[in-house]
Design a protein around this motif. Structure first.
Motif, PDB file in Angstrom:
ATOM      1  N   GLY A 339       0.796  -1.219   0.000  1.00 12.86           N
ATOM      2  CA  GLY A 339       0.000   0.000   0.000  1.00 12.86           C
ATOM      3  C   GLY A 339       0.827   1.266   0.000  1.00 12.86           C
ATOM      4  O   GLY A 339       0.348   2.331  -0.416  1.00 12.86           O
ATOM      5  N   LEU A 340       2.072   1.179   0.450  1.00 15.86           N
ATOM      6  CA  LEU A 340       2.922   2.364   0.446  1.00 15.86           C
ATOM      7  C   LEU A 340       3.197   2.864  -0.971  1.00 15.86           C
ATOM      8  O   LEU A 340       3.560   4.020  -1.170  1.00 15.86           O
ATOM      9  CB  LEU A 340       4.250   2.052   1.141  1.00 15.86           C
ATOM     10  N   PHE A 341       3.038   1.975  -1.959  1.00 14.27           N
ATOM     11  CA  PHE A 341       3.326   2.332  -3.337  1.00 14.27           C
ATOM     12  C   PHE A 341       2.090   2.834  -4.079  1.00 14.27           C
ATOM     13  O   PHE A 341       2.155   3.128  -5.269  1.00 14.27           O
ATOM     14  CB  PHE A 341       3.903   1.120  -4.077  1.00 14.27           C
ATOM     15  N   ALA A 342       0.969   2.941  -3.379  1.00 14.43           N
ATOM     16  CA  ALA A 342      -0.294   3.293  -4.028  1.00 14.43           C
ATOM     17  C   ALA A 342      -0.393   4.790  -4.288  1.00 14.43           C
ATOM     18  O   ALA A 342       0.387   5.599  -3.772  1.00 14.43           O
ATOM     19  CB  ALA A 342      -1.465   2.831  -3.159  1.00 14.43           C
ATOM     20  N   ASN A 343      -1.377   5.130  -5.100  1.00 15.24           N
ATOM     21  CA  ASN A 343      -1.773   6.520  -5.327  1.00 15.24           C
ATOM     22  C   ASN A 343      -0.641   7.389  -5.868  1.00 15.24           C
ATOM     23  O   ASN A 343      -0.506   8.558  -5.502  1.00 15.24           O
ATOM     24  CB  ASN A 343      -2.317   7.141  -4.025  1.00 15.24           C
ATOM     25  N   GLY A 344       0.190   6.792  -6.736  1.00 13.46           N
ATOM     26  CA  GLY A 344       1.223   7.589  -7.385  1.00 13.46           C
ATOM     27  C   GLY A 344       2.344   8.036  -6.475  1.00 13.46           C
ATOM     28  O   GLY A 344       2.988   9.067  -6.737  1.00 13.46           O
ATOM     29  N   ALA A 345       2.599   7.290  -5.428  1.00  8.46           N
ATOM     30  CA  ALA A 345       3.657   7.675  -4.496  1.00  8.46           C
ATOM     31  C   ALA A 345       5.005   7.727  -5.198  1.00  8.46           C
ATOM     32  O   ALA A 345       5.289   6.936  -6.092  1.00  8.46           O
ATOM     33  CB  ALA A 345       3.725   6.666  -3.351  1.00  8.46           C
ATOM     34  N   THR A 346       5.819   8.651  -4.789  1.00  2.72           N
ATOM     35  CA  THR A 346       7.146   8.799  -5.370  1.00  2.72           C
ATOM     36  C   THR A 346       8.168   7.994  -4.566  1.00  2.72           C
ATOM     37  O   THR A 346       7.910   7.570  -3.431  1.00  2.72           O
ATOM     38  CB  THR A 346       7.580  10.262  -5.380  1.00  2.72           C
ATOM     39  N   GLU A 347       9.333   7.824  -5.159  1.00  4.12           N
ATOM     40  CA  GLU A 347      10.414   7.135  -4.468  1.00  4.12           C
ATOM     41  C   GLU A 347      10.741   7.823  -3.155  1.00  4.12           C
ATOM     42  O   GLU A 347      10.912   7.159  -2.119  1.00  4.12           O
ATOM     43  CB  GLU A 347      11.652   7.089  -5.375  1.00  4.12           C
ATOM     44  N   ALA A 348      10.817   9.133  -3.162  1.00  7.05           N
ATOM     45  CA  ALA A 348      11.162   9.871  -1.945  1.00  7.05           C
ATOM     46  C   ALA A 348      10.094   9.680  -0.873  1.00  7.05           C
ATOM     47  O   ALA A 348      10.420   9.512   0.313  1.00  7.05           O
ATOM     48  CB  ALA A 348      11.333  11.349  -2.260  1.00  7.05           C
ATOM     49  N   GLU A 349       8.816   9.685  -1.269  1.00  9.81           N
ATOM     50  CA  GLU A 349       7.729   9.526  -0.291  1.00  9.81           C
ATOM     51  C   GLU A 349       7.748   8.136   0.326  1.00  9.81           C
ATOM     52  O   GLU A 349       7.635   7.975   1.549  1.00  9.81           O
ATOM     53  CB  GLU A 349       6.388   9.776  -0.969  1.00  9.81           C
ATOM     54  N   VAL A 350       7.883   7.123  -0.519  1.00  7.05           N
ATOM     55  CA  VAL A 350       7.879   5.748  -0.009  1.00  7.05           C
ATOM     56  C   VAL A 350       9.038   5.536   0.966  1.00  7.05           C
ATOM     57  O   VAL A 350       8.847   5.010   2.066  1.00  7.05           O
ATOM     58  CB  VAL A 350       7.964   4.749  -1.182  1.00  7.05           C
ATOM     59  N   ASN A 351      10.219   5.959   0.583  1.00  2.04           N
ATOM     60  CA  ASN A 351      11.372   5.730   1.450  1.00  2.04           C
ATOM     61  C   ASN A 351      11.330   6.584   2.710  1.00  2.04           C
ATOM     62  O   ASN A 351      11.797   6.150   3.771  1.00  2.04           O
ATOM     63  CB  ASN A 351      12.664   5.971   0.678  1.00  2.04           C
ATOM     64  N   ARG A 352      10.770   7.779   2.634  1.00  3.55           N
ATOM     65  CA  ARG A 352      10.659   8.612   3.836  1.00  3.55           C
ATOM     66  C   ARG A 352       9.728   7.947   4.849  1.00  3.55           C
ATOM     67  O   ARG A 352      10.065   7.842   6.038  1.00  3.55           O
ATOM     68  CB  ARG A 352      10.120  10.003   3.490  1.00  3.55           C
ATOM     69  N   ILE A 353       8.560   7.489   4.399  1.00  2.19           N
ATOM     70  CA  ILE A 353       7.609   6.835   5.308  1.00  2.19           C
ATOM     71  C   ILE A 353       8.209   5.545   5.868  1.00  2.19           C
ATOM     72  O   ILE A 353       8.093   5.249   7.062  1.00  2.19           O
ATOM     73  CB  ILE A 353       6.289   6.555   4.579  1.00  2.19           C
ATOM     74  N   TRP A 354       8.860   4.791   5.003  1.00  8.25           N
ATOM     75  CA  TRP A 354       9.493   3.541   5.432  1.00  8.25           C
ATOM     76  C   TRP A 354      10.536   3.803   6.512  1.00  8.25           C
ATOM     77  O   TRP A 354      10.549   3.153   7.559  1.00  8.25           O
ATOM     78  CB  TRP A 354      10.110   2.867   4.220  1.00  8.25           C
ATOM     79  N   GLN A 355      11.385   4.756   6.290  1.00 12.00           N
ATOM     80  CA  GLN A 355      12.495   5.010   7.204  1.00 12.00           C
ATOM     81  C   GLN A 355      12.052   5.696   8.492  1.00 12.00           C
ATOM     82  O   GLN A 355      12.540   5.339   9.583  1.00 12.00           O
ATOM     83  CB  GLN A 355      13.547   5.866   6.499  1.00 12.00           C
ATOM     84  N   GLN A 356      11.124   6.635   8.397  1.00  6.85           N
ATOM     85  CA  GLN A 356      10.762   7.446   9.562  1.00  6.85           C
ATOM     86  C   GLN A 356       9.598   6.873  10.356  1.00  6.85           C
ATOM     87  O   GLN A 356       9.585   6.960  11.585  1.00  6.85           O
ATOM     88  CB  GLN A 356      10.434   8.873   9.118  1.00  6.85           C
ATOM     89  N   ASP A 357       8.614   6.298   9.658  1.00  6.48           N
ATOM     90  CA  ASP A 357       7.394   5.872  10.326  1.00  6.48           C
ATOM     91  C   ASP A 357       7.295   4.364  10.544  1.00  6.48           C
ATOM     92  O   ASP A 357       6.651   3.922  11.489  1.00  6.48           O
ATOM     93  CB  ASP A 357       6.162   6.327   9.532  1.00  6.48           C
ATOM     94  N   VAL A 358       7.911   3.603   9.651  1.00  6.39           N
ATOM     95  CA  VAL A 358       7.708   2.155   9.693  1.00  6.39           C
ATOM     96  C   VAL A 358       8.831   1.437  10.426  1.00  6.39           C
ATOM     97  O   VAL A 358       8.586   0.673  11.368  1.00  6.39           O
ATOM     98  CB  VAL A 358       7.539   1.592   8.269  1.00  6.39           C
TER      99      VAL A 358
END
Length: 482
Positions: A339-358
């Motif tokens: 789901g992190l890759f949904a809705n047109g997410a960018t590389e920067a957005e996916v990795n930021r959420i992964w690193q900071q929130d997940v």
């Protein structure tokens, strides 16, 4: 077998077909379950939401699902699943039930964790390894072969879980020790297995050609293509031994992202698997002891997808087995992660959420499972896991796994193809039927189940002889029984 479509295989092939996406059997096992079934929680289904890891930390709470049949080895599902493979291997002489049960009892007495599991199975492997060495020095070849095979199998049990222990940095050394035992065993069969190097671009693929005897004749040959975490000793159990029993040659090899190619040479898995299989077929067709018109290919586990991708472009194969049928490997990963890759997410957005929130929320069990499943796709992921760190480039991982999708090319396969699927499949549920429907070649579908002598669950870990009897009876139709 399903009612034939136009152009399908009309040979008599017994099969029970379940409904696509049917509910799993009484127990969904192992790391497949952890990866697929929401083990990371549901909170990351929408971009921007973190998720809470709930996979079992060590020691793990009891799994609430019922035990397998009349017994249960471990309450922690992934420990149970891996050990079922070791038990199943006893039928082909690569394990001893008494040794495994004794190790399991000792682990449970200490408290089952990844650490206690690896410690206990490594102690068992080392003890059996010493038995093999002594037997070889004394000239007891059969005893040495048996012990080396068993030691390789027990080291293999450790190898899968070592990233979850304090010995994580020793992954490559553990692989090398396991491989040494396997290699020694291969030279102690009545007809030793031939060590081979298959030309592969400017490099080579390591492998073994197994022949039933020393006669210099052309034989049908089955390529046994292991999956994302199987080793040579596993491939012997999952097709190699069955081929020898039937008078066929068997080729066992390590491709990119597998075995020594991964652990020692740090070469990652690739999605265009025809670039791997075509050199293998070229090599076999060049040999005087291979019938060039009777070369078949079995793809195990995740390679159920890769061999279909390969066969869509490599049309010299006499038959193909997708075991189990896989179309899209990305669907085996948690929906919360996808789901992190949904809705047109960018590389920067996916990795930021992964690193900071997940990453900060991941439980130890989640960290191990994700690290293990990611390591074959990039050496960065493997090296991070060996250092006790979580990989940071989720975007890169996702892009790599998403390319493992044979759906767009499955219709190009021309070789007769057998697709299998398993009751209680927790990794690729429903994908066998999906793949079968996509194929336009002669084809067959076989459902393995509890009723068929315990052949349920991904790869039928408890019943390799029953499993491969079905597979090779089908292959006989195209390779010709001898």
């Amino acid at each position: 077998m399903a009612a034939p479509h136009a152009g399908e295989d009309d040979r008599q092939f017994p099969s029970r077909q379940g409904e696509p996406g049917a509910a799993p059997g009484p127990r969904s096992l192992g790391r497949r379950k952890l990866l697929r079934g929401g083990a990371l929680g549901a909170g990351a289904a929408v971009l921007g939401a973190g998720f809470q890891g709930v996979a079992a930390a060590a020691p793990a709470p009891a799994d609430p699902t019922p035990a397998v049949g009349p017994f249960q080895l471990f309450s922690q599902a992934d420990l149970e699943f891996e050990t079922l493979f070791a038990l199943g291997g006893a039928g082909y002489g690569v394990a001893e039930v008494g040794e495994i049960v004794t190790a399991v009892n000792a682990i449970n007495a200490q408290g089952a964790t990844y650490q206690t599991y690896v410690d206990q199975f490594q102690a068992l492997a080392q003890r059996v390894h010493r038995i093999a060495d002594r037997a070889l020095r004394a000239g007891h070849r059969a005893s040495a072969r048996s012990a080396y095979l068993r030691a390789a199998s027990y080291y293999d049990c450790c190898l899968f879980f070592v990233l979850g222990t304090t010995a994580r940095a020793q992954e490559a050394a553990l692989y090398a020790t396991m491989q040494n035992c396997w290699d020694r065993a291969t030279q102690l069969f009545d007809h030793p297995f031939e060590r081979i190097r298959i030309p592969y671009g400017k490099s080579w693929l390591p492998g073994y050609l197994l022949k039933p005897d020393a006669r210099d004749i052309r034989r049908p040959t089955v390529i046994v293509n292991n999956g994302s975490d199987a080793q040579n000793v596993d491939a012997y159990v999952m097709g190699g031994a069955a081929a020898l029993e039937r008078g066929y040659n068997a080729l066992i090899f390590e491709g990119p992202g597998q075995g020594s190619m991964l652990f020692e040479r740090e070469i990652a898995y690739r999605p265009d698997w025809e670039q791997v299989i075509t050199p293998v077929v070229d090599y076999l067709r060049s040999r005087a002891d291979v019938d060039r018109d009777r070369v078949a290919l079995i793809g195990l586990s995740m390679c159920g997808e890769s061999v279909i991708r390969a066969a869509a472009f490599e049309h010299r194969l006499a038959a193909v087995v997708s075991d189990p049928g896989v179309v899209d490997a990305w669907l085996a990963w948690p929906a919360s992660l996808r789901g992190l890759f949904a809705n047109g997410a960018t590389e920067a957005e996916v990795n930021r959420i992964w690193q900071q929130d997940v990453i900060p929320t991941l439980a130890p069990g989640d960290r191990f499972t994700l690290s293990k499943r990611a390591e074959l796709f990039d050496s960065r992921f493997m090296l991070a896991a060996r250092a006790g760190e979580m990989f940071t480039d989720l975007w890169g991982l996702g892009q790599a796994v998403m390319r493992l999708d044979c759906g767009p090319v499955a219709h190009q396969v021309t070789s007769p193809t057998l697709v299998t699927q398993f009751e209680g499949e927790a990794f690729y549920p429903g994908q066998g039927r999906q793949l079968y429907d996509l194929l336009r070649c002669r084809k067959a579908l076989h459902d393995f189940s509890t009723a068929e002598s315990g052949t349920e669950y991904h790869d039928a870990p408890m019943s390799p002889q029953t499993h491969y009897q079905v597979v090779f009876d089908w292959l006989d139709s195209y390779l010709g029984a001898r």
